[in-house]
Scaffold this active site. Structure first.
Site, PDB file in Angstrom:
ATOM      1  N   MET A   1       2.502  40.465   8.933  1.00  0.00           N
ATOM      2  CA  MET A   1       2.912  41.929   8.443  1.00  0.00           C
ATOM      3  C   MET A   1       4.742  42.000   9.236  1.00  0.00           C
ATOM      4  SD  MET A   1      -0.770  44.489   9.251  1.00  0.00           S
ATOM      5  CE  MET A   1      -0.677  43.896  11.008  1.00  0.00           C
ATOM      6  N   CYS A  84       4.557  42.283  -0.654  1.00  0.00           N
ATOM      7  CA  CYS A  84       5.592  43.721  -0.449  1.00  0.00           C
ATOM      8  C   CYS A  84       6.332  44.420  -1.340  1.00  0.00           C
ATOM      9  CB  CYS A  84       6.510  42.221   0.397  1.00  0.00           C
ATOM     10  SG  CYS A  84       7.502  43.586   1.363  1.00  0.00           S
ATOM     11  N   LYS A 123      -0.077  35.513  -2.012  1.00  0.00           N
ATOM     12  CA  LYS A 123      -0.398  37.574  -1.908  1.00  0.00           C
ATOM     13  C   LYS A 123       0.028  37.758  -2.776  1.00  0.00           C
ATOM     14  CE  LYS A 123      -2.059  40.789   0.584  1.00  0.00           C
ATOM     15  NZ  LYS A 123      -1.128  41.000   1.677  1.00  0.00           N
ATOM     16  N   ASN A 184      -8.294  42.164   0.554  1.00  0.00           N
ATOM     17  CA  ASN A 184      -6.858  42.957   2.117  1.00  0.00           C
ATOM     18  C   ASN A 184      -6.607  44.445   1.298  1.00  0.00           C
ATOM     19  OD1 ASN A 184      -3.534  42.650   2.272  1.00  0.00           O
ATOM     20  ND2 ASN A 184      -4.998  42.654   3.645  1.00  0.00           N
ATOM     21  N   GLY A 185      -6.847  44.664   2.155  1.00  0.00           N
ATOM     22  CA  GLY A 185      -6.070  46.621   1.378  1.00  0.00           C
ATOM     23  C   GLY A 185      -7.549  47.114   2.909  1.00  0.00           C
ATOM     24  N   ASP A 186      -7.573  48.060   3.268  1.00  0.00           N
ATOM     25  CA  ASP A 186      -8.282  49.452   3.948  1.00  0.00           C
ATOM     26  C   ASP A 186      -9.607  48.570   4.687  1.00  0.00           C
ATOM     27  OD1 ASP A 186      -6.596  51.037   3.130  1.00  0.00           O
ATOM     28  OD2 ASP A 186      -7.326  51.705   1.523  1.00  0.00           O
ATOM     29  N   GLY A 208      -5.113  43.416   8.054  1.00  0.00           N
ATOM     30  CA  GLY A 208      -3.865  43.747   8.729  1.00  0.00           C
ATOM     31  C   GLY A 208      -3.683  44.887   9.336  1.00  0.00           C
ATOM     32  N   ARG A 209      -3.589  46.243   8.916  1.00  0.00           N
ATOM     33  CA  ARG A 209      -3.079  47.201  10.197  1.00  0.00           C
ATOM     34  C   ARG A 209      -4.265  47.306  10.957  1.00  0.00           C
ATOM     35  NH1 ARG A 209      -1.561  52.010   5.392  1.00  0.00           N
ATOM     36  NH2 ARG A 209      -2.983  49.666   4.402  1.00  0.00           N
TER      37      ARG A 209
END
Length: 310
Positions: A1, A84, A123, A184-186, A208-209
């Site tokens: 990130m 991205c 990715k 990936n994601g959430d 990630g986040r």
């Protein structure tokens, strides 16, 4: 990130037991112009086991040359960014904008794979928008070109980070290829990771986040899902000590002025985790010297730190 997974943070996450960490995205043209020095080499994680170096670009030759250069300097995995969504990236025909031109994207992928003798991964998102969900086709062609793993963020580029990641949609990509697919994601917990794996059929997850303020999360999820070693999640004074050590690493790496600015976002996420009171939070985030921040961190990060293990 970008702006987050720098060397100090990657080192901390890896210390808890993450399987793989990824450098901040680096633009191939800028990398070639700068020719990384000592700090930049550390920033990319060149030669560090369990680190993937992610590159982005829009032209095959600079992408290949950048990949070749960083592998020659010690990189062990090259990851190509086609996910991205940032406007400054997609307006330059890089990142997820490449999903609009799959033939050109494959030309870049082939050039990078041919340029290096280390694994190359990719990715992407599900597609550019709901009318262009072409990740499965790109994944098939990428596999044929030699890509060895693909990570899919379960949103289109035009969704940015809105709504919910569609883990079920990742199954089409998993069914299209024989190489590992990562969802990936959430993904913010073992529960969401398990659901993502069940719905997508993926071979693993990328977080990630969800790891912001919880650098042990990747190791915790790996333990809960696969029985790997349980991380020692810091609580109380140990949590405050971990944050202070991370702060000191950022100051050492960036210098006092830039390091203090970079540290604020991480301090904010840590205070989210330990539920720091508003007045103390404000005082720490407006501290104008590293010494002032050092004095406040133990108090700000100790309060409510029993929540750190949640």
């Amino acid at each position: 990130m970008a702006g987050i997974t720098d060397l100090p943070y990657r080192t901390l996450v890896a210390r808890f037991g993450a399987g793989l960490v990824v450098s901040e995205m680096v633009a191939s043209q800028e990398l070639l112009c700068r020719r990384p020095g000592t700090r930049e080499k550390a920033e990319l994680g060149l030669g560090i086991e369990g680190t993937s170096v992610q590159i982005a670009g829009r032209e095959a030759e600079p992408m290949a040359e950048a990949a070749r250069m960083i592998v020659n300097q010690g990189a062990r995995i090259i990851d190509i960014n086609m996910g991205c969504p940032a406007k400054k990236v997609t307006q330059g025909a890089s990142g997820s904008a490449l999903m609009k031109t799959p033939d050109h994207a494959l030309h870049l992928i082939e050039a990078v794979v041919d340029a290096v003798d280390v694994p190359v991964t990719l990715k992407t998102r599900l597609g550019w928008d709901d009318a262009m969900l072409n990740a499965a086709d790109i994944a098939q062609r990428a596999e044929a070109a030699g890509v060895q793993m693909i990570t899919i963020h379960g949103r289109t580029r035009c969704q940015f980070y809105k709504g919910q990641a569609d883990w079920r949609a990742i199954r089409a990509i998993k069914d299209a290829v024989n190489i590992p697919v990562i969802a990936n994601g959430d993904i913010v917990s073992a529960s969401t990771a398990r659901t993502a794996l069940d719905q997508s059929g993926a071979d693993g997850v990328m977080i990630g986040r969800g790891s912001q303020g919880k650098p042990w999360l990747l190791a915790q999820v790996a333990h809960d899902l696969y029985g790997t070693q349980l991380p020692d999640v810091p609580q109380g004074a140990a949590f405050a000590e971990m944050v202070l050590e991370h702060f000191e690493e950022m100051i050492r790496f960036y210098g006092e002025t830039l390091g203090g600015r970079v540290a604020r976002k991480h301090l904010g996420w840590y205070m989210d985790t330990c539920r720091t009171p508003v007045d103390l939070r404000r005082a720490l985030l407006t501290a104008n010297t590293p010494d002032a921040a050092r004095r406040l961190i133990p108090q700000a990060m100790y309060l409510g730190s029993t929540e750190a293990a949640a």
